[in-house]
Design a protein around this motif. Structure first.
Motif, PDB file in Angstrom:
ATOM      1  N   UNK A   1      -7.606  -5.530  -0.573  1.00  0.00           N
ATOM      2  CA  UNK A   1      -6.182  -5.679  -0.241  1.00  0.00           C
ATOM      3  C   UNK A   1      -6.127  -6.085   1.229  1.00  0.00           C
ATOM      4  N   UNK A   2      -6.338  -7.379   1.439  1.00  0.00           N
ATOM      5  CA  UNK A   2      -6.531  -7.913   2.797  1.00  0.00           C
ATOM      6  C   UNK A   2      -5.550  -9.045   3.072  1.00  0.00           C
ATOM      7  N   UNK A   3      -4.369  -8.719   3.573  1.00  0.00           N
ATOM      8  CA  UNK A   3      -3.400  -9.778   3.874  1.00  0.00           C
ATOM      9  C   UNK A   3      -3.872 -10.600   5.060  1.00  0.00           C
ATOM     10  N   UNK A   4      -3.411 -11.850   5.132  1.00  0.00           N
ATOM     11  CA  UNK A   4      -3.819 -12.664   6.269  1.00  0.00           C
ATOM     12  C   UNK A   4      -2.698 -12.776   7.279  1.00  0.00           C
TER      13      UNK A   4
ATOM     14  N   UNK B   1      -2.318   4.428   9.871  1.00  0.00           N
ATOM     15  CA  UNK B   1      -3.457   3.760  10.512  1.00  0.00           C
ATOM     16  C   UNK B   1      -3.618   2.341   9.964  1.00  0.00           C
ATOM     17  N   UNK B   2      -3.373   2.186   8.670  1.00  0.00           N
ATOM     18  CA  UNK B   2      -3.507   0.874   8.039  1.00  0.00           C
ATOM     19  C   UNK B   2      -2.375  -0.054   8.479  1.00  0.00           C
ATOM     20  N   UNK B   3      -1.184   0.504   8.661  1.00  0.00           N
ATOM     21  CA  UNK B   3      -0.036  -0.280   9.141  1.00  0.00           C
ATOM     22  C   UNK B   3      -0.354  -0.835  10.531  1.00  0.00           C
ATOM     23  N   UNK B   4      -0.885   0.024  11.397  1.00  0.00           N
ATOM     24  CA  UNK B   4      -1.225  -0.379  12.756  1.00  0.00           C
ATOM     25  C   UNK B   4      -2.311  -1.463  12.725  1.00  0.00           C
ATOM     26  N   UNK B   5      -3.300  -1.284  11.850  1.00  0.00           N
ATOM     27  CA  UNK B   5      -4.390  -2.263  11.737  1.00  0.00           C
ATOM     28  C   UNK B   5      -3.860  -3.596  11.195  1.00  0.00           C
ATOM     29  N   UNK B   6      -3.015  -3.518  10.158  1.00  0.00           N
ATOM     30  CA  UNK B   6      -2.502  -4.747   9.528  1.00  0.00           C
ATOM     31  C   UNK B   6      -1.659  -5.546  10.525  1.00  0.00           C
TER      32      UNK B   6
ATOM     33  N   UNK C   1      -7.862  -2.886   3.550  1.00  0.00           N
ATOM     34  CA  UNK C   1      -8.373  -4.183   4.024  1.00  0.00           C
ATOM     35  C   UNK C   1      -9.884  -4.296   3.849  1.00  0.00           C
ATOM     36  N   UNK C   2     -10.565  -3.181   3.542  1.00  0.00           N
ATOM     37  CA  UNK C   2     -12.006  -3.225   3.253  1.00  0.00           C
ATOM     38  C   UNK C   2     -12.274  -3.260   1.756  1.00  0.00           C
ATOM     39  N   UNK C   3     -11.205  -3.222   0.981  1.00  0.00           N
ATOM     40  CA  UNK C   3     -11.380  -3.089  -0.470  1.00  0.00           C
ATOM     41  C   UNK C   3     -10.542  -4.092  -1.253  1.00  0.00           C
TER      42      UNK C   3
ATOM     43  N   UNK D   1       0.881  -1.174   0.000  1.00  0.00           N
ATOM     44  CA  UNK D   1       0.000   0.000   0.000  1.00  0.00           C
ATOM     45  C   UNK D   1       0.914   1.218   0.000  1.00  0.00           C
ATOM     46  N   UNK D   2       0.766   2.044  -1.022  1.00  0.00           N
ATOM     47  CA  UNK D   2       1.680   3.173  -1.234  1.00  0.00           C
ATOM     48  C   UNK D   2       1.029   4.471  -0.752  1.00  0.00           C
ATOM     49  N   UNK D   3       1.752   5.239   0.038  1.00  0.00           N
ATOM     50  CA  UNK D   3       1.271   6.577   0.445  1.00  0.00           C
ATOM     51  C   UNK D   3       2.019   7.625  -0.362  1.00  0.00           C
ATOM     52  N   UNK D   4       1.595   8.892  -0.171  1.00  0.00           N
ATOM     53  CA  UNK D   4       2.212   9.952  -0.960  1.00  0.00           C
ATOM     54  C   UNK D   4       1.534   9.994  -2.321  1.00  0.00           C
TER      55      UNK D   4
END
Ligand code: F3S
Length: 405
Positions: A126-129, A140-145, A122-124, A45-48
């Motif tokens: 791109x949901x790693x297990x 926020x996504x890093x913390x959730x993942x 993860x809702x769209x 997941x790329x930011x910027x």
């Protein structure tokens, strides 16, 4: 660093300029952090992505990588862009900005990056297990993942995440390694959490207490007996914003909580209590705007889930909003809302969807005076970046405020 032949070939330029440059970036990063090898990643997941943050220099880097033959090797999605690429005129975005934002999106598309721009990948799709090595950038996504899904990622910067996308690799250090995922501080929550925004407030309290005490260890959180997906996404956004936390374990809630305590070779050496007073004062501290001054309503930081949109449609059905009201979510989630009729109900109320973008990365400085939101993270950035005053309320109260004449 030990490279396997395929990685060495990329470094030697056998797969083109972009792969070579990417491998150089990853080796430099790995060398700084003492990695001895690369790990394959399955998701990036790329930011910027917002032109507001990237500017011309950032766009030039992306263009060079796209021109240099860069192609994503694994599933890669983007963080929110600076505008909704379909609805930007309705949202009052400047045409010059829109043109530059489209150049950014086009550069990513040329690299086979999926141009869904969301902080809740993860809702769209791109949901790693559990246990997967990934390279994500949005805090926020890093913390959730790391915490909720049990996947493994460091908090990547924009260039390093893109480098991982174009090589399918990340250096083996930080949260990819078992040893660095062990908790070292216990947080005891002695407060009642009834709503999503209170989880955001809890993230603020814990983050600030960790920051002020100088504790850098992974927190092990006790006392939260239940939590929904939406509450955890709010909590993760806030904990990452106010404490820079990329991984926590929550007793009875997150997948590694039991495992990490069972395998712990040393007891956690600090205990930080969180009281109801802490929680209430965190909420107070984010309310510096009088409701009478509020001219902007925002829901969707992090991006709304379909469950939240369904709830919102129920609250707005047959009513008219009185102020500028943006609902931020991802394009795939909006697609479900379209099919379910939620979009029509919400738009008939006068509220606006701002899809694949967010109120922080959009160029909003100077457009509004005071914002009401249920997001502690949005309060932080609306205040620091856009200089808005903020009112921090529950989801229900935010909607009620939007209806207030
Ligand atoms: Fe997402 Fe923007 Fe908030 S990226 S977490 S909606 S600040």
């Amino acid at each position: 660093m030990n490279l396997i032949p395929e990685e060495q070939a990329m470094l030697d330029g056998e797969q083109g300029f972009a792969a070579q440059k990417s491998m150089e970036i990853l080796i430099a990063l790995g060398t700084i952090y003492g990695a001895d090898r690369m790990l394959p990643v399955t998701s990036v997941q790329v930011a910027g992505v917002s032109y507001d943050n990237l500017g011309e220099a950032g766009l030039q880097f992306l263009t060079e990588m796209a021109d240099g033959g860069g192609k994503a090797q694994v599933l890669t999605t983007l963080n929110p862009a600076g505008m909704d690429v379909e609805n930007w005129r309705v949202l009052g975005i400047d045409p010059g900005f829109a043109e530059n934002q489209m150049r950014v999106i086009d550069a990513f598309a040329r690299m086979n990056v999926i141009t869904t721009c969301t902080c809740t990948p993860y809702l769209s799709g791109n949901l790693p297990h559990y246990g997967e090595h990934i390279a994500w950038a949005e805090s926020s996504a890093v913390c959730y993942a790391n915490s909720v899904l049990g996947a493994r990622t460091n908090r990547e910067g924009g260039p390093s995440a893109l480098a991982s996308a174009l090589t399918g690799r990340t250096p083996a250090y930080g949260y990819h390694l078992d040893a660095n995922r062990q908790p070292g501080v216990t947080i005891e929550v002695r407060a009642t959490l009834r709503d999503t925004y209170q989880f955001g407030a809890l993230g603020k309290v814990i983050g600030e207490k960790l920051e002020s005490s100088g504790v850098k260890a992974v927190p092990y959180i006790k006392g939260v007996n239940r939590s929904s997906l939406e509450e955890l996404k709010s909590f993760c956004a806030s904990l990452a914003t106010y404490g820079g936390v990329a991984l926590f374990h929550m007793e009875g809630v997150t997948p590694e909580a039991e495992l990490t305590t069972r395998n712990m070779d040393r007891p956690t050496d600090a205990v930080i209590p969180i009281t109801q007073i802490d929680l209430d004062s965190a909420i107070d501290s984010l309310n510096d705007a009088a409701l009478s001054d509020v001219d902007f309503i925002s829901l969707g930081c992090p991006h709304l889930s379909i469950n939240e949109i369904s709830h919102l449609a129920g609250l707005l059905k047959g009513k008219k909003v009185a102020k500028e009201f943006w609902i931020t979510t991802s394009r795939p989630v909006k697609g479900i809302a379209d099919r379910m009729g939620y979009t029509r109900i919400i738009e008939e109320s006068g509220a606006k969807f701002a899809v694949d973008t967010c109120c922080v990365v959009a160029p909003l400085k100077g457009r509004f005076t005071a914002m009401v939101t249920d997001s502690a993270k949005a309060c932080y950035y609306a205040s620091s970046k856009h200089k808005f005053k903020t009112a921090f309320k529950s989801f229900q109260e935010v909607v009620a405020e939007s209806l207030n004449q």
